[in-house]
Enzyme design. Sequence first.
Site, mmCIF file in Angstrom:
data_model
loop_
_atom_site.group_PDB
_atom_site.id
_atom_site.type_symbol
_atom_site.label_atom_id
_atom_site.label_comp_id
_atom_site.label_asym_id
_atom_site.label_seq_id
_atom_site.Cartn_x
_atom_site.Cartn_y
_atom_site.Cartn_z
ATOM 1 N N ASP A 32 0.855 -1.194 0.000
ATOM 2 C CA ASP A 32 0.000 0.000 0.000
ATOM 3 C C ASP A 32 0.888 1.240 0.000
ATOM 4 O O ASP A 32 1.718 1.397 0.885
ATOM 5 C CB ASP A 32 -0.879 -0.049 1.263
ATOM 6 C CG ASP A 32 -1.659 1.234 1.467
ATOM 7 O OD1 ASP A 32 -1.891 1.959 0.480
ATOM 8 O OD2 ASP A 32 -2.036 1.509 2.624
ATOM 9 N N ASN A 34 -0.280 4.529 -0.108
ATOM 10 C CA ASN A 34 -0.847 5.784 0.396
ATOM 11 C C ASN A 34 -1.545 5.675 1.744
ATOM 12 O O ASN A 34 -2.303 6.562 2.143
ATOM 13 C CB ASN A 34 -1.807 6.379 -0.640
ATOM 14 C CG ASN A 34 -2.971 5.447 -0.939
ATOM 15 O OD1 ASN A 34 -2.986 4.316 -0.453
ATOM 16 N ND2 ASN A 34 -3.930 5.906 -1.696
ATOM 17 N N ASP A 36 -4.004 3.874 2.866
ATOM 18 C CA ASP A 36 -5.440 3.598 3.044
ATOM 19 C C ASP A 36 -5.698 2.128 3.381
ATOM 20 O O ASP A 36 -6.845 1.693 3.466
ATOM 21 C CB ASP A 36 -6.248 4.034 1.805
ATOM 22 C CG ASP A 36 -5.931 3.205 0.568
ATOM 23 O OD1 ASP A 36 -5.019 2.345 0.635
ATOM 24 O OD2 ASP A 36 -6.579 3.414 -0.467
ATOM 25 N N ASP A 40 -1.819 -1.240 -3.826
ATOM 26 C CA ASP A 40 -2.141 -0.488 -5.038
ATOM 27 C C ASP A 40 -1.008 -0.592 -6.066
ATOM 28 O O ASP A 40 0.052 -1.168 -5.785
ATOM 29 C CB ASP A 40 -2.440 0.987 -4.696
ATOM 30 C CG ASP A 40 -1.418 1.552 -3.723
ATOM 31 O OD1 ASP A 40 -0.208 1.420 -4.004
ATOM 32 O OD2 ASP A 40 -1.809 2.092 -2.659
ATOM 33 N N ASP A 109 -5.323 -10.325 -16.043
ATOM 34 C CA ASP A 109 -6.444 -11.205 -15.696
ATOM 35 C C ASP A 109 -7.654 -10.720 -16.493
ATOM 36 O O ASP A 109 -7.961 -9.530 -16.503
ATOM 37 C CB ASP A 109 -6.719 -11.081 -14.186
ATOM 38 C CG ASP A 109 -7.234 -12.364 -13.573
ATOM 39 O OD1 ASP A 109 -8.044 -13.040 -14.228
ATOM 40 O OD2 ASP A 109 -6.836 -12.675 -12.431
ATOM 41 N N ASP A 211 -10.226 -16.000 -16.761
ATOM 42 C CA ASP A 211 -10.909 -16.426 -15.546
ATOM 43 C C ASP A 211 -12.152 -17.255 -15.869
ATOM 44 O O ASP A 211 -12.973 -16.856 -16.710
ATOM 45 C CB ASP A 211 -11.332 -15.178 -14.760
ATOM 46 C CG ASP A 211 -12.018 -15.511 -13.449
ATOM 47 O OD1 ASP A 211 -11.291 -15.832 -12.493
ATOM 48 O OD2 ASP A 211 -13.258 -15.462 -13.391
ATOM 49 N N GLU A 268 -8.092 -20.607 -16.970
ATOM 50 C CA GLU A 268 -8.299 -21.021 -15.587
ATOM 51 C C GLU A 268 -9.300 -22.167 -15.591
ATOM 52 O O GLU A 268 -10.439 -21.992 -15.991
ATOM 53 C CB GLU A 268 -8.823 -19.874 -14.737
ATOM 54 C CG GLU A 268 -8.780 -20.239 -13.268
ATOM 55 C CD GLU A 268 -9.999 -19.829 -12.494
ATOM 56 O OE1 GLU A 268 -10.986 -19.372 -13.090
ATOM 57 O OE2 GLU A 268 -9.970 -19.987 -11.273
ATOM 58 N N HIS A 336 -4.589 -17.222 -5.108
ATOM 59 C CA HIS A 336 -5.488 -16.439 -4.257
ATOM 60 C C HIS A 336 -6.781 -17.178 -3.907
ATOM 61 O O HIS A 336 -7.595 -16.650 -3.166
ATOM 62 C CB HIS A 336 -5.815 -15.134 -4.978
ATOM 63 C CG HIS A 336 -6.572 -15.382 -6.250
ATOM 64 N ND1 HIS A 336 -5.998 -16.025 -7.329
ATOM 65 C CD2 HIS A 336 -7.851 -15.148 -6.585
ATOM 66 C CE1 HIS A 336 -6.907 -16.150 -8.285
ATOM 67 N NE2 HIS A 336 -8.039 -15.627 -7.862
ATOM 68 N N ASP A 337 -6.985 -18.365 -4.478
ATOM 69 C CA ASP A 337 -8.187 -19.155 -4.166
ATOM 70 C C ASP A 337 -7.855 -20.353 -3.284
ATOM 71 O O ASP A 337 -8.716 -21.185 -3.016
ATOM 72 C CB ASP A 337 -8.836 -19.686 -5.459
ATOM 73 C CG ASP A 337 -9.376 -18.569 -6.334
ATOM 74 O OD1 ASP A 337 -9.765 -17.519 -5.784
ATOM 75 O OD2 ASP A 337 -9.405 -18.750 -7.569
#
Length: 562
Positions: A32, A34, A36, A40, A109, A211, A268, A336-337
């Site tokens: 990150d 910034n 938040d 990013d 993606d 995907d 995928e 990520h799954d």
Amino acid sequence: MQVMSDAASQGHIQKWWKEQIVYQIYPRSFKDSNGDGVGDLSGIIDKLDYIKSLGVTSVWINPIYASPNDDNGYDISDYRAIMPEFGTMADFDELLEGLHARGIKFIMDLVVNHSSDEHEWFKQSRSSRDNPYRDYYHWWPAEKGKPNWRWSYFDERGDAWKYDEQTDSYYLHYFAVKQPDLNWENPKVRQEVYDIMHFWAQKGVDGFRLDAFQFVSKDTDFPQLPEEYMEGKQQIIKYHGMGPNIHPYLREMYDEVLSKYDVFAVSEGAGSTFQDAHDLVDTHRNELQIAYHFEGAELGKNVDNPHTLLEFKQLYSAWDESFSSDGWLSIFLANHDMSRMVSRWGNDSEEYREVSTKLLNTFLLTMRGTPFTYFGDELGMTNIRFQTIEEYKDIDAINGYKKAQADGADMDTFMRNLIEYSRDNSRTPMQWDASPQAGFTTGEPWINVHANHSVINVEAQETDPHSPLNHFRELTALRQQHKVLVYGDYDLLLPEHEDIYAYTRYLDDESMLVLMNFSAITHTVHIPQLQAHTKVLVNNTTECVIEGDVITLTPYQAVVLG
Ligand code: NOJ
Ligand code: CA
């Protein structure tokens, strides 16, 4: 185009995309810039030199398009805009330039089985039955009665049909209710997708990851399904996707887009059989280039019935054999799954975490196929194992919990599996250093940082020559220097051994021997191939005891010999 000699893997034509080592970044969780709490693009730009230092050659970033984030970016509301939380198109251009300047390719993606319900197409489509966008999605008019049941992955009731009052019709969503399926039967939809692909290819992206693509072709009469349709993942795919038009669509996409650029596409999911996967990627088919099958990811995904090494070896050996002369696979152990690599396939205890991480990376980087490594696995990041449902962020976990409750499932078993296999395990922030938020953010992270970042982090591993991070670098260097690891044939040794995974890779006059002990027990084994492989190229421990053709492998030891 150079063709391999006959002695080598006949049919395995050399292609740059086969030689890639892919690093997958979950942008929300990488860095990150910034404060938040959300990773990013500028954060990734800040870390380009780190990425380069890993020896990876491609980066795949999960979706960065505009999205209401019902499924963290897999619900896209504008395919030509960057999600404001992630930055701007100028940031994207800078990122792509920064990657290319370092000789790193970029994989985009592409999520086009469905869009967000907040996409303009869907807003139009749902507004009236005669809207020109109506046929961009699958609608079922209520006067025809309730449509036949279809499975939805992220629906609270598992029901893929959602009734919409505005036009007294149901729409189809194989994923969340805010992810309506696009209607690929409509040539205008396909043209829209190709236009989007041209837009990104012209910007210079080098590949696409498609995907959920196996679901784009389905029987749009939506007949009643036979009982067995829910018996496991393969059946779901068979009855919900891989429809009769998948190949014509892919050939059209190849003709219209892929063939016009020096790009590749990875699917995928790869259907439910070897043949399905071959039909997607074999060279003469001119469809996709790399298959990303789920059989490995699904193996033993049950806390009460985990996989054995024998099953693991058989599975990877069978896939390799099937693809030994045509078609091309990816190799991955996490994404990520899935859960974290070392927690799922290794031993994430304090004692064995580092050594077993190195063992798994040895496997990943010495197999045939294009390796995909998931960010943080170069360090051996582990599952966070959130204990209560309130801590979960993922729609799959939250709605899966509601469904299990409604179904009267055994919630103890449900939670034990969720804790181990939830997608949130792999979505915790990258562990850069030992500071309070692991150097990921100066603010409040969108998902908790793992407490073990005080021990497992980049800064600590940079200075330790024996760290998983530096071992990962040794392996990528080896793979980049030796094409045998990319194209070479694979022979499984000791097929019946329950703890040792051993194989050779050979190409022309080069060969390597890979020996891995997947257990906490020391094993001494006799391997005739040791006679011809005397040079230790990579070792994940400090010693390697070989006497003639006998080797002693300590717990989780993994060696590559040349
Ligand atoms: C597969 C993606 O990897 C996953 O994260 C996503 O939730 C579904 N497709 C739906 O797009
Ligand atoms: Ca941010």
